[in-house]
Scaffold this motif. Structure first.
Motif, PDB file in Angstrom:
ATOM      1  N   ASP A   1       0.830  -1.207   0.000  1.00 22.95           N
ATOM      2  CA  ASP A   1       0.000   0.000   0.000  1.00 22.95           C
ATOM      3  C   ASP A   1       0.865   1.258   0.000  1.00 22.95           C
ATOM      4  O   ASP A   1       0.533   2.250  -0.669  1.00 22.95           O
ATOM      5  N   ALA A   2       1.961   1.235   0.742  1.00 29.16           N
ATOM      6  CA  ALA A   2       2.846   2.412   0.775  1.00 29.16           C
ATOM      7  C   ALA A   2       3.514   2.640  -0.583  1.00 29.16           C
ATOM      8  O   ALA A   2       3.681   3.789  -1.020  1.00 29.16           O
ATOM      9  N   LEU A   3       3.879   1.568  -1.275  1.00 25.01           N
ATOM     10  CA  LEU A   3       4.507   1.716  -2.591  1.00 25.01           C
ATOM     11  C   LEU A   3       3.533   2.262  -3.623  1.00 25.01           C
ATOM     12  O   LEU A   3       3.922   3.020  -4.517  1.00 25.01           O
ATOM     13  N   GLU A   4       2.276   1.896  -3.505  1.00 25.84           N
ATOM     14  CA  GLU A   4       1.293   2.353  -4.492  1.00 25.84           C
ATOM     15  C   GLU A   4       0.992   3.835  -4.350  1.00 25.84           C
ATOM     16  O   GLU A   4       0.473   4.451  -5.288  1.00 25.84           O
ATOM     17  N   LYS A   5       1.322   4.444  -3.232  1.00 30.67           N
ATOM     18  CA  LYS A   5       1.055   5.866  -3.022  1.00 30.67           C
ATOM     19  C   LYS A   5       2.133   6.765  -3.600  1.00 30.67           C
ATOM     20  O   LYS A   5       2.051   7.990  -3.472  1.00 30.67           O
ATOM     21  N   GLY A   6       3.161   6.185  -4.185  1.00 25.37           N
ATOM     22  CA  GLY A   6       4.202   6.990  -4.799  1.00 25.37           C
ATOM     23  C   GLY A   6       5.415   7.173  -3.907  1.00 25.37           C
ATOM     24  O   GLY A   6       5.470   6.678  -2.779  1.00 25.37           O
ATOM     25  N   ASP A   7       6.377   7.911  -4.437  1.00 23.25           N
ATOM     26  CA  ASP A   7       7.655   8.098  -3.749  1.00 23.25           C
ATOM     27  C   ASP A   7       7.466   8.933  -2.481  1.00 23.25           C
ATOM     28  O   ASP A   7       6.894  10.022  -2.508  1.00 23.25           O
ATOM     29  N   SER A   8       7.962   8.400  -1.369  1.00 20.48           N
ATOM     30  CA  SER A   8       7.943   9.097  -0.080  1.00 20.48           C
ATOM     31  C   SER A   8       8.928   8.386   0.835  1.00 20.48           C
ATOM     32  O   SER A   8       9.500   7.353   0.471  1.00 20.48           O
ATOM     33  N   ALA A   9       9.137   8.950   2.022  1.00 24.78           N
ATOM     34  CA  ALA A   9      10.063   8.311   2.961  1.00 24.78           C
ATOM     35  C   ALA A   9       9.552   6.931   3.367  1.00 24.78           C
ATOM     36  O   ALA A   9      10.320   5.968   3.445  1.00 24.78           O
ATOM     37  N   ARG A  10       8.248   6.830   3.612  1.00 20.85           N
ATOM     38  CA  ARG A  10       7.677   5.535   3.985  1.00 20.85           C
ATOM     39  C   ARG A  10       7.751   4.551   2.816  1.00 20.85           C
ATOM     40  O   ARG A  10       7.986   3.356   3.011  1.00 20.85           O
TER      41      ARG A  10
END
Length: 523
Positions: A335-344
């Motif tokens: 789910d975190a990867l699908e939201k795009g580039d971020s620290a998480r």
């Protein structure tokens, strides 16, 4: 005053040279050529020297005289050229000469004398320190309380007792020296009778607690335990403070006692603050403790730890999430990867690259185009671990990546059998990344026997950099010695084409290798 004037000349006139040599030895400089400014500033440097360096300085000063004499003998009797060694004063000075030198230089001279091999001189210097008390005098007394000569040790203990009665607070400036000496057997009496009672004195409770902010882990560890033993702080307060210590041993010991020292509500609050702890091992062990006591904040701590920057807490959180709550940890990272580039998302990529499954290909593939080579490498590792359907195409693309680490990871995957390397893929990487050609030359061992020979001869038939050319010739010689015995079908290469390429590469081949290859190519 313990020594009557006038006293005989017993102090070394070259004390400043010995001290400077010892200070230079602490910096890794073992020559005896000093500037005048070094000799002048040596006494002041001794006053400011950290307590942890004083035992090493004492040993360096004691050895400096013999090392100096040895270097002088080498220069005098050996014909080999040595760095010139200046002549040090070899006379002695009386104690009354220090009266005009000032307290700083007088203390420095006596400290050097207290480090001498001569026990009589060490005892003499310690007695003379009674007239020049201060930090250096207490440091010399602490060191000599572990002396191997009984009379010297007794004089040092008397000096330390008098200094502690006069300036007991100065001991906390030298607490690291006192603790480092505690491991010496001869020091045990001075520690139990003189040093420890002062450290544990009720009037010094605040100074003892301030020692928990020292730069030395040894001092901080002792201060925490002594503060609890003396009642300067409660065990619970000391435990909470020690949990934030930057040294893993201290913080880990506090966490191990937290369950018994802290009330349940305080324990839960500290476990809830796991994410702000400095030490990864502490964050990991805090999760285990939260699961052991079934803390109310367990689920919240696990959700935070799933995106911890360190591997240990993430793995423990994933295990507990699966075992305690029956949830698949990979779902949170996807789910975190699908939201795009971020620290998480970057932490999720790191985590998923270690445990990817075939269905994670859609989440990992977009990261192969990221500008960061580290993230491309992580995505590639995830695809390899998950045995993705599109892995051959991903490896072919990674083989000509601009970053050598990504290309090397692709080569290791080919060598491990995750996909089959073809001549077309290797030729594409060869053309697109000339700087990587030396590394790509070694990859020909993964090709079919005749494909490898065809690729090497084709590459050598064109002008190459000297290092690449040398590597190609070396690989061809290896092929002639060993590679020709591998099984291979001529359907992958034409003998006529091989002979033509051998002829074009003849100018760059040694004659013996050319003749051998000519005989090995079928007619």
């Amino acid at each position: 005053m313990l020594i009557d004037f006038p006293s005989p000349a017993r102090l070394p006139a070259a004390w400043n040279c010995y001290l400077t040599a010892g200070l230079r030895a602490l910096r890794g400089q073992h020559d005896f050529v000093f500037a005048d400014s070094e000799l002048e500033s040596a006494a002041g440097e001794l006053q400011a020297l950290p307590a942890r360096a004083l035992p090493r300085l004492e040993e360096a000063i004691r050895k400096s005289h013999r090392r100096y004499d040895f270097q002088r003998q080498l220069c005098a009797y050996d014909r080999r050229p040595f760095q010139p060694v200046p002549v040090w004063p070899d006379g002695l000075v009386p104690l009354q000469a220090l009266q005009a030198a000032g307290p700083e230089r007088a203390q420095a001279c006596l400290f050097v004398a207290s480090c001498d091999y001569d026990g009589y001189l060490r005892e003499y210097a310690l007695r003379a320190f009674a007239d020049w008390p201060g930090r250096v005098a207490m440091a010399a007394a602490l060191i000599r309380c572990g002396d191997w000569v009984d009379p010297v040790r007794r004089v040092a203990e008397n000096l330390l007792d008098s200094l502690l009665q006069r300036e007991p607070e100065r001991l906390f400036d030298l607490i690291e020296l006192a603790l480092s000496m505690r491991g010496r057997e001869r020091y045990a009496d001075a520690w139990s009778a003189l040093v420890e009672p002062q450290l544990h004195a009720p009037r010094h409770a605040e100074r003892l607690w301030r020692a928990t902010a020292s730069d030395s882990p040894q001092v901080r560890e002792y201060a925490y335990s002594a503060a609890v033993a003396t009642g300067a702080r409660s065990a619970a307060d000391a435990c909470i403070a020690a949990l934030d210590d930057r040294h893993p041993r201290i913080a880990g010991a506090a966490l191990a006692q937290a369950q018994t020292l802290l009330a349940p509500e305080h324990l839960d609050r500290e476990l809830r603050l796991t994410r702000r702890r400095r030490v990864p091992a502490l964050r990991r062990d805090a999760l285990r403790l939260a699961a052991h006591v079934d803390a109310p904040s367990l689920r919240e701590s696990l959700d935070d730890a799933m995106f911890d920057r360190s591997t240990g807490p993430r793995r423990v959180a994933a295990y507990l999430l699966r075992e305690r709550f029956g949830e698949e940890p990979r779902r949170m990272w996807r789910d975190a990867l699908e939201k795009g580039d971020s620290a998480r998302a970057r932490i999720a990529l790191t985590a998923l690259s270690e445990c990817a499954l075939p269905e994670d290909e859609a989440s990992l593939s977009p990261w192969l185009s990221h500008a960061s080579s580290r993230l491309r490498l992580l995505a590639l590792r995830g695809l390899i671990r998950g045995a993705a359907i599109g892995l051959p195409a991903a490896l072919a693309r990674a083989l000509h990546d601009i970053d050598y680490r990504v290309a090397s990871e692709a080569l290791r995957a080919y060598a491990s059998g995750h996909a089959r390397l073809t001549a077309e893929v290797l030729r594409q990487a060869w053309e697109l990344r000339p700087p990587h050609r030396v590394r790509l030359t070694c990859a020909t061992t993964l090709l079919d026997k005749w494909q490898a020979l065809d690729f090497l001869l084709e590459a050598l038939s064109e002008p190459q950099a000297s290092q690449v050319e040398w590597e190609l010739v070396s690989e061809l010689r290896t092929w002639a010695n060993f590679g020709r015995y591998r099984f291979g079908s001529l359907e992958q290469a034409s003998p006529q084409a091989l002979r033509e390429r051998l002829q074009r590469a003849r100018a760059r081949l040694p004659d013996d290798l050319h003749r051998e290859l000519e005989t090995l190519i079928p007619r």
